[in-house]
Design an enzyme around this catalytic site. Structure first.
Site, PDB file in Angstrom:
ATOM      1  N   HIS A 131       0.821  -1.182  -0.011  1.00 27.85           N
ATOM      2  CA  HIS A 131       0.189  -0.049   0.071  1.00 27.85           C
ATOM      3  C   HIS A 131       1.041   1.285   0.052  1.00 27.85           C
ATOM      4  O   HIS A 131       2.041   1.180   0.652  1.00 27.85           O
ATOM      5  CB  HIS A 131      -0.935  -0.141   1.375  1.00 27.85           C
ATOM      6  CG  HIS A 131      -2.119   1.152   1.193  1.00 27.85           C
ATOM      7  ND1 HIS A 131      -1.825   2.220   1.816  1.00 27.85           N
ATOM      8  CD2 HIS A 131      -3.208   1.015   1.306  1.00 27.85           C
ATOM      9  CE1 HIS A 131      -2.808   2.668   1.854  1.00 27.85           C
ATOM     10  NE2 HIS A 131      -3.772   2.156   1.356  1.00 27.85           N
ATOM     11  N   ASP A 208       2.904  -4.370   7.914  1.00 30.93           N
ATOM     12  CA  ASP A 208       1.843  -3.650   7.965  1.00 30.93           C
ATOM     13  C   ASP A 208       0.473  -4.614   7.895  1.00 30.93           C
ATOM     14  O   ASP A 208       0.354  -5.383   7.195  1.00 30.93           O
ATOM     15  CB  ASP A 208       1.723  -2.969   6.407  1.00 30.93           C
ATOM     16  CG  ASP A 208       0.573  -2.235   6.274  1.00 30.93           C
ATOM     17  OD1 ASP A 208      -0.400  -2.528   6.877  1.00 30.93           O
ATOM     18  OD2 ASP A 208       0.471  -1.690   5.146  1.00 30.93           O
ATOM     19  N   GLN A 211      -4.426  -5.407   6.846  1.00 37.41           N
ATOM     20  CA  GLN A 211      -5.482  -6.232   6.311  1.00 37.41           C
ATOM     21  C   GLN A 211      -5.694  -7.631   7.152  1.00 37.41           C
ATOM     22  O   GLN A 211      -6.441  -8.275   6.904  1.00 37.41           O
ATOM     23  CB  GLN A 211      -5.176  -6.219   4.788  1.00 37.41           C
ATOM     24  CG  GLN A 211      -5.619  -5.155   4.014  1.00 37.41           C
ATOM     25  CD  GLN A 211      -6.894  -4.842   4.100  1.00 37.41           C
ATOM     26  OE1 GLN A 211      -7.876  -5.534   4.123  1.00 37.41           O
ATOM     27  NE2 GLN A 211      -7.030  -3.573   3.836  1.00 37.41           N
ATOM     28  N   LYS A 234     -10.544  -0.927  10.390  1.00 32.77           N
ATOM     29  CA  LYS A 234     -10.497  -1.951   9.723  1.00 32.77           C
ATOM     30  C   LYS A 234     -11.049  -3.325  10.374  1.00 32.77           C
ATOM     31  O   LYS A 234     -11.062  -4.442   9.902  1.00 32.77           O
ATOM     32  CB  LYS A 234      -9.400  -2.346   8.655  1.00 32.77           C
ATOM     33  CG  LYS A 234      -9.024  -1.210   7.647  1.00 32.77           C
ATOM     34  CD  LYS A 234      -7.591  -1.494   7.054  1.00 32.77           C
ATOM     35  CE  LYS A 234      -7.228  -0.368   6.227  1.00 32.77           C
ATOM     36  NZ  LYS A 234      -8.169  -0.048   5.144  1.00 32.77           N
ATOM     37  N   CYS A 372      -4.618   2.406  -3.892  1.00 23.97           N
ATOM     38  CA  CYS A 372      -3.503   2.832  -3.027  1.00 23.97           C
ATOM     39  C   CYS A 372      -2.272   1.775  -3.333  1.00 23.97           C
ATOM     40  O   CYS A 372      -1.265   1.895  -2.564  1.00 23.97           O
ATOM     41  CB  CYS A 372      -3.674   3.296  -1.716  1.00 23.97           C
ATOM     42  SG  CYS A 372      -4.829   4.397  -1.286  1.00 23.97           S
TER      43      CYS A 372
HETATM   44  N1  PMP Z   1      -1.731  -0.897   4.513  1.00 19.16           N
HETATM   45  C1  PMP Z   1      -2.852  -1.715   3.799  1.00 19.16           C
HETATM   46  C2  PMP Z   1      -2.771  -3.056   3.554  1.00 19.16           C
HETATM   47  C3  PMP Z   1      -4.080  -1.145   3.901  1.00 19.16           C
HETATM   48  O1  PMP Z   1      -5.224  -1.747   3.131  1.00 19.16           O
HETATM   49  C4  PMP Z   1      -4.278   0.171   4.163  1.00 19.16           C
HETATM   50  C5  PMP Z   1      -5.750   0.802   4.308  1.00 19.16           C
HETATM   51  N2  PMP Z   1      -6.252   0.670   3.072  1.00 19.16           N
HETATM   52  C6  PMP Z   1      -3.328   0.861   4.941  1.00 19.16           C
HETATM   53  C7  PMP Z   1      -2.020   0.429   5.223  1.00 19.16           C
HETATM   54  C8  PMP Z   1      -3.572   2.352   5.654  1.00 19.16           C
HETATM   55  O2  PMP Z   1      -4.276   2.249   6.620  1.00 19.16           O
HETATM   56  P1  PMP Z   1      -4.914   3.578   7.484  1.00 19.16           P
HETATM   57  O3  PMP Z   1      -5.591   4.187   6.185  1.00 19.16           O
HETATM   58  O4  PMP Z   1      -6.121   3.140   8.431  1.00 19.16           O
HETATM   59  O5  PMP Z   1      -3.796   4.178   8.048  1.00 19.16           O
END
Ligand code: PMP
Length: 414
Positions: A131, A208, A211, A234, A372
């Protein structure tokens, strides 16, 4: 632990859905089918009630007050930290830092551990399925410090090229930063193996977990990861809250992230000493209400059991995958062996956005675009995908509605 759903090996999906008020609403005159859970999940009533209970019953700033409200708020806030620590099996609550979310946790590590440890020529190794929030903080860091970004390639299956990883690790990166599960593909990465190989090569490992935490059992000690960052929103909790787990020795050695109240022990103009863990990294008044309700979201997940949640979502994934594969011209992007409840797909001749709009007309919420993960989309030579992602409250019937909606869209658009 508050548990309004008593479940042994399976759960009553109707009972679970009843806990989520938003699932009762309609969109464009149709029952809402919410399949954008990888972006954010819906919230059960107990999480919503937690916010109201705090603001209407014991709103106060934490840690410094001696009055009853401050004591109650502090106790509830710290109880949430206990729940979060237990949830990921951290050795101590000192290793659980509340953040705004996954993104802030990664940025915290980049600007503290990273700025102290990355210098000219040092390598940060990430993967091709990250991401943007696990790419850009490292780019900002290496731009400032003169480091180098290297990238583990992704195979056509949507899995990491582990042979390439084993070659890249021989370049001795200082840091390996990868996701536990991909938001765009659903792939679950072999975090334990990657961590062990990375440690043998002397690298620090950041995961990270945005997910993964709502779907997989997470044991940061068994995984032996150095940092693990995730978001409450999430996992059925409120927005604006997350956790950065870090190993004590690393957190103790790192410089603070932000300066201000709460993160200090003593301040004078000549010298300031910093507070103990985890407060050293929690400057200013935190997001008290949302942290407390995040704790209630953890209770909710625990009340169902992660294994049950995973099994349910897996059956949705299998059912959805088999039906979608029957649609002419539809291609699923990402078919890893180990996969969470995410189906990303493209349909020949149709822009993902058009699918998204037509499905919205049918009450079905999916996500379209690059998710993203622009470098990953480039790797598959596509501008984006349509993505359906599942949560504990989704049903087979909702997948039928999704599939009918896609079939209708195909007829209209081709
Ligand atoms: N990493 C991954 C794999 C994600 O799916 C997301 C959210 N789409 C993020 C990081 C960022 O998370 P947040 O916007 O809650 O900081």
């Amino acid at each position: 632990m508050s548990s309004s759903v008593a479940i042994e090996n399976a759960f009553d999906i109707g009972q679970v859905r009843n806990l989520f008020p938003v699932l009762k609403r309609e969109v464009k005159g149709k029952p809402l089918v919410y399949l954008d859970n990888a972006a954010t999940t819906q919230k059960p009533q107990m999480v919503i009630d937690g916010l109201v209970a705090y603001y209407s019953g014991y709103n106060a700033n934490i840690h410094r007050g001696i009055h009853t409200l401050a004591e109650e708020a502090t106790a509830a806030y710290e109880q949430a930290r206990h729940k979060a620590a237990k949830f990921i099996h951290a050795e101590s609550t000192d290793e659980v830092i509340f953040t705004r979310g996954t993104t802030e946790g990664i940025n915290l590590v980049a600007s503290t551990w990273g700025r102290r440890n990355i210098s000219n020529g040092d390598i940060v190794l990430i993967s091709g399925m990250e991401h943007h929030s696990n790419i850009v903080p490292w780019q900002i860091l290496i731009e400032e410090k003169g480091g180098v970004l290297e990238v583990i390639p992704v195979l056509d299956s949507g899995e990491l090229d582990m042979d390439a990883f084993r070659r890249l690790i021989q370049h001795n990166p200082k840091l390996v930063a990868i996701n536990h599960a991909s938001n765009a593909l659903g792939t679950v990465n072999p975090v334990k193996e990657i961590t062990s190989i990375s440690h043998d090569a002397g690298a620090v490992v950041l995961i990270d977990g945005a997910q993964s935490v709502a779907h997989l059992e997470i044991d940061v000690q068994a995984l032996d990861v150095d940092f693990y960052s995730f978001s409450s929103h999430k996992m059925y909790g409120p927005t604006g809250v997350g956790v950065l787990y870090g190993k004590r020795n690393l957190l103790e050695a790192m410089p603070p992230y932000q300066g201000g109240g709460e993160m200090i022990k003593e301040v004078s103009f000549a010298k300031t000493t910093y507070n103990e863990l985890p407060y050293k990294y929690e400057a200013g008044t935190p997001n008290i209400a949302d942290v407390i309700s995040f704790g209630l979201a953890i209770d909710f997940i625990n009340s169902l059991g992660k294994r049950n949640i995973y099994a349910h979502e897996k059956s949705l994934l299998e059912y959805g995958t088999s039906l979608l594969k029957e649609i002419d011209g539809l291609q699923i992007i990402g078919e890893a062996q180990e996969k969470l409840g995410v189906i990303s797909f493209i349909i020949e001749g149709i822009h993902p956005q058009d699918i998204g709009i037509l499905l919205d007309n049918a009450g079905v919420a999916i996500r379209t675009g690059h998710h993203c993960t622009q470098p990953l989309m480039e790797r598959f030579k596509i501008p984006g995908t349509s993505r359906a992602s599942f949560a504990v409250y989704n049903t087979m019937g909702e997948i039928d509605v999704l599939v009918q909606g896609i079939k209708k869209a195909v007829k209209l658009l081709i």
